[in-house]
Design a protein around this motif. Structure first.
Motif, PDB file in Angstrom:
ATOM      1  N   GLN A 130      -7.066  14.159  -6.254  1.00 59.37           N
ATOM      2  CA  GLN A 130      -6.567  15.625  -6.124  1.00 59.37           C
ATOM      3  C   GLN A 130      -7.570  16.433  -7.110  1.00 59.37           C
ATOM      4  O   GLN A 130      -8.148  17.470  -6.918  1.00 59.37           O
ATOM      5  N   ASP A 131      -7.480  16.159  -8.752  1.00 61.91           N
ATOM      6  CA  ASP A 131      -8.001  16.983  -9.472  1.00 61.91           C
ATOM      7  C   ASP A 131      -9.738  16.872  -9.588  1.00 61.91           C
ATOM      8  O   ASP A 131     -10.353  17.820  -9.884  1.00 61.91           O
ATOM      9  N   PHE A 146       3.677   5.748   3.753  1.00 61.78           N
ATOM     10  CA  PHE A 146       2.972   6.853   4.156  1.00 61.78           C
ATOM     11  C   PHE A 146       3.630   7.909   3.859  1.00 61.78           C
ATOM     12  O   PHE A 146       4.804   8.211   4.820  1.00 61.78           O
ATOM     13  N   GLU A 147       3.436   9.063   2.991  1.00 60.06           N
ATOM     14  CA  GLU A 147       3.993  10.370   3.044  1.00 60.06           C
ATOM     15  C   GLU A 147       2.847  11.514   3.654  1.00 60.06           C
ATOM     16  O   GLU A 147       2.016  11.416   2.821  1.00 60.06           O
ATOM     17  N   ASN A 148       3.224  12.074   4.434  1.00 59.38           N
ATOM     18  CA  ASN A 148       2.643  13.150   4.951  1.00 59.38           C
ATOM     19  C   ASN A 148       3.277  14.655   5.289  1.00 59.38           C
ATOM     20  O   ASN A 148       4.382  14.390   5.859  1.00 59.38           O
ATOM     21  N   SER A 149       3.000  15.657   4.392  1.00 56.82           N
ATOM     22  CA  SER A 149       3.304  16.893   4.566  1.00 56.82           C
ATOM     23  C   SER A 149       2.190  17.851   4.554  1.00 56.82           C
ATOM     24  O   SER A 149       1.120  17.646   4.235  1.00 56.82           O
ATOM     25  N   TRP A 150       2.660  18.967   5.414  1.00 61.50           N
ATOM     26  CA  TRP A 150       1.644  20.100   5.166  1.00 61.50           C
ATOM     27  C   TRP A 150       2.514  21.473   4.969  1.00 61.50           C
ATOM     28  O   TRP A 150       2.011  22.454   5.506  1.00 61.50           O
ATOM     29  N   VAL A 151       3.540  21.287   4.018  1.00 62.64           N
ATOM     30  CA  VAL A 151       4.067  22.758   3.535  1.00 62.64           C
ATOM     31  C   VAL A 151       4.187  22.596   1.984  1.00 62.64           C
ATOM     32  O   VAL A 151       5.088  23.356   1.467  1.00 62.64           O
ATOM     33  N   VAL A 175       0.859  -0.987  -0.212  1.00 68.81           N
ATOM     34  CA  VAL A 175       0.038  -0.112  -0.052  1.00 68.81           C
ATOM     35  C   VAL A 175       0.900   1.313  -0.018  1.00 68.81           C
ATOM     36  O   VAL A 175       1.878   1.262   0.825  1.00 68.81           O
ATOM     37  N   ASN A 176       0.583   2.123  -0.820  1.00 69.87           N
ATOM     38  CA  ASN A 176       1.299   3.386  -1.263  1.00 69.87           C
ATOM     39  C   ASN A 176       0.618   4.780  -1.136  1.00 69.87           C
ATOM     40  O   ASN A 176      -0.300   4.681  -1.772  1.00 69.87           O
ATOM     41  N   THR A 177       0.776   5.316  -0.193  1.00 71.00           N
ATOM     42  CA  THR A 177      -0.158   6.660   0.073  1.00 71.00           C
ATOM     43  C   THR A 177       0.658   7.638   0.171  1.00 71.00           C
ATOM     44  O   THR A 177       1.604   7.925   0.556  1.00 71.00           O
ATOM     45  N   LYS A 178       0.038   8.868  -0.268  1.00 68.67           N
ATOM     46  CA  LYS A 178       0.175  10.331  -0.144  1.00 68.67           C
ATOM     47  C   LYS A 178      -0.706  11.233   0.164  1.00 68.67           C
ATOM     48  O   LYS A 178      -1.877  11.368  -0.548  1.00 68.67           O
ATOM     49  N   LEU A 179      -0.616  11.845   1.301  1.00 68.90           N
ATOM     50  CA  LEU A 179      -1.619  12.929   1.615  1.00 68.90           C
ATOM     51  C   LEU A 179      -1.041  14.013   2.390  1.00 68.90           C
ATOM     52  O   LEU A 179      -0.387  13.808   3.184  1.00 68.90           O
ATOM     53  N   ASN A 180      -0.894  15.051   1.486  1.00 71.95           N
ATOM     54  CA  ASN A 180      -0.222  16.328   1.782  1.00 71.95           C
ATOM     55  C   ASN A 180      -0.964  17.495   1.512  1.00 71.95           C
ATOM     56  O   ASN A 180      -2.010  17.449   0.660  1.00 71.95           O
ATOM     57  N   ASP A 181      -0.940  18.427   2.590  1.00 74.22           N
ATOM     58  CA  ASP A 181      -1.634  19.756   2.266  1.00 74.22           C
ATOM     59  C   ASP A 181      -0.533  20.935   2.069  1.00 74.22           C
ATOM     60  O   ASP A 181       0.410  20.811   2.262  1.00 74.22           O
ATOM     61  N   SER A 229      -0.132  25.422  -5.261  1.00 71.46           N
ATOM     62  CA  SER A 229      -0.768  24.179  -5.735  1.00 71.46           C
ATOM     63  C   SER A 229      -2.024  24.351  -6.067  1.00 71.46           C
ATOM     64  O   SER A 229      -2.716  25.225  -5.671  1.00 71.46           O
ATOM     65  N   PRO A 230      -2.436  23.544  -7.097  1.00 72.22           N
ATOM     66  CA  PRO A 230      -3.875  23.747  -7.683  1.00 72.22           C
ATOM     67  C   PRO A 230      -5.083  23.157  -6.769  1.00 72.22           C
ATOM     68  O   PRO A 230      -6.100  23.521  -6.861  1.00 72.22           O
ATOM     69  N   ALA A 231      -4.711  22.519  -5.489  1.00 77.62           N
ATOM     70  CA  ALA A 231      -5.604  22.237  -4.580  1.00 77.62           C
ATOM     71  C   ALA A 231      -4.942  22.344  -3.305  1.00 77.62           C
ATOM     72  O   ALA A 231      -3.653  22.461  -3.287  1.00 77.62           O
ATOM     73  N   VAL A 232      -5.933  22.281  -2.187  1.00 77.25           N
ATOM     74  CA  VAL A 232      -5.309  22.321  -1.030  1.00 77.25           C
ATOM     75  C   VAL A 232      -4.691  21.127  -0.376  1.00 77.25           C
ATOM     76  O   VAL A 232      -3.467  21.055   0.466  1.00 77.25           O
ATOM     77  N   TYR A 233      -4.942  20.257  -0.941  1.00 78.81           N
ATOM     78  CA  TYR A 233      -4.213  18.785  -0.648  1.00 78.81           C
ATOM     79  C   TYR A 233      -4.108  17.968  -1.949  1.00 78.81           C
ATOM     80  O   TYR A 233      -4.666  18.284  -2.923  1.00 78.81           O
ATOM     81  N   ASP A 234      -3.066  17.082  -1.677  1.00 77.91           N
ATOM     82  CA  ASP A 234      -2.604  16.059  -2.801  1.00 77.91           C
ATOM     83  C   ASP A 234      -3.040  14.741  -2.120  1.00 77.91           C
ATOM     84  O   ASP A 234      -1.884  14.418  -1.161  1.00 77.91           O
ATOM     85  N   PHE A 235      -3.657  14.156  -2.585  1.00 81.42           N
ATOM     86  CA  PHE A 235      -4.200  12.679  -1.923  1.00 81.42           C
ATOM     87  C   PHE A 235      -4.129  11.742  -3.079  1.00 81.42           C
ATOM     88  O   PHE A 235      -5.022  11.567  -3.810  1.00 81.42           O
TER      89      PHE A 235
END
Length: 333
Positions: free
Chosen positions: A258-259, A226-231, A146-152, A236-242
């Motif tokens: 995301q889109d 799991f990659e998690n960042s809020w910087v 499982v590979n996830t990315k949830l960044n703000d 960026s085109p959206a507040v989050y990248d999920f």
């Protein structure tokens, strides 16, 4: 009619108030917030009593249930207060920010026989429900990765919330995707290793991690990243990248939320989003499906989809993530 109160009238509290107004089986009976300006404004907007003290909402208002939408670190005390009054509750994720506090809530919920649902809202997100169905149908085979990315974007810790320095991106974002990985796979985490950096936010006077990267080993060898960042930059085109990817022995599947199929071109390029929005006079979307299910559990006296024990499990693992960051070694679960 189920009488429900809300503690915490920030973005999430306002969302829940809107959801209650749309649900035929519930009524918003009162609200509580420690900010007098926010409390007065929300009380006037929704036409309900405002209680500066949550204790008064419980004692004087006598709700059937409450929604606890306070910051990450402020869930334990109100949850224990509600359980002691035998008041059912919907608690924002994470359940708590320590294993000890989370277990106190579990014990209080079970000993007082109240319904407690954890707001793991992506269990109601159509994309992830579809993915869950594909896995359960056996189309992907045995899950191995499982590979996830949830960044703000940095707007979130610097402007959206005022309490970023009292939490971490681990507590704020990781529970969303960690719960999904466990729920999707049905497997038990065994070991966690995490690293973090803290550069940009501390330079702005916010004492918290910029980014946390986590690897969790599950039973039978399944790995999750799991990659998690809020910087992320505000450009960026959206507040989050999920993004969420699963690899199995028979196939793979990706979710990129995301889109959301909508691209907007004005003075800048953005993804407006459509996962929840007002449609013909009613606000729709998976957080509202989650709230409706919680109310159905109250009406039918049934166990919720996201239980208090599952909330405890996520808290226990995220606490181990932070231990691993500090000690620099893997931590057994």
């Amino acid at each position: 009619m189920i009488r429900i109160g809300i503690l915490g009238m920030g973005i999430r509290g306002e969302m829940y108030a809107q959801g209650l107004a749309q649900n035929r089986d519930s009524i918003l009976m009162g609200i509580s917030d420690n900010n007098p300006v926010i409390l007065e404004s929300a009380s006037n907007k929704w036409g309900v009593p405002g209680y500066p003290d949550f204790h008064d909402l419980l004692i004087k208002g006598k709700p059937d249930a409450v929604i606890i939408s306070t910051p990450d670190f402020a869930h334990c005390k109100p949850a224990l207060m509600a359980a002691d009054r035998k008041v059912h509750m919907l608690v924002e994720k994470p359940l708590a920010t320590s294993q000890d506090e989370a277990m106190q809530i579990v014990d209080a919920v079970r000993s007082n026989e109240v319904i407690c649902q954890i707001a793991f809202e992506n269990r109601w997100n159509p994309a992830f429900v579809q993915l869950k169905n594909v896995i359960e149908n056996g189309e992907l085979g045995e899950i191995s990765l499982v590979n996830t990315k949830l960044n703000d974007t940095i707007w979130v810790p610097t402007q959206m919330i005022s309490w970023a320095g009292k939490t971490t991106v681990g507590w704020f974002l990781l529970p969303h995707v960690l719960d999904l990985a466990i729920w999707m796979s049905g497997k038990t985490p065994r070991k966690v290793y995490a690293v973090a950096n803290e550069k940009l936010l501390p330079s702005l006077g916010i004492d918290t991690y910029d980014t946390i990267c986590t690897v969790i080993s599950f039973e039978d060898g399944m790995q999750s990243i799991f990659e998690n960042s809020w910087v992320l930059p505000e450009s960026s085109p959206a507040v989050y990248d999920f993004r969420f990817s699963i690899l199995g022995t028979k196939g793979a599947m990706d979710v990129n939320s995301q889109d959301q199929m909508v691209h907007k071109f004005t003075d800048r390029f953005t993804y407006p989003g459509n996962l929840f929005l007002e449609i013909h006079g009613k606000t729709r979307g998976f957080p509202f499906y989650m709230l409706d299910d919680f109310i159905s559990c109250l009406v039918e006296s049934k166990e919720p989809i996201a239980t208090v024990e599952e909330g405890y499990q996520v808290t226990r693992i995220v606490e181990a993530v932070h231990k691993s960051i500090l000690c620099g070694n893997p931590v057994d679960l």
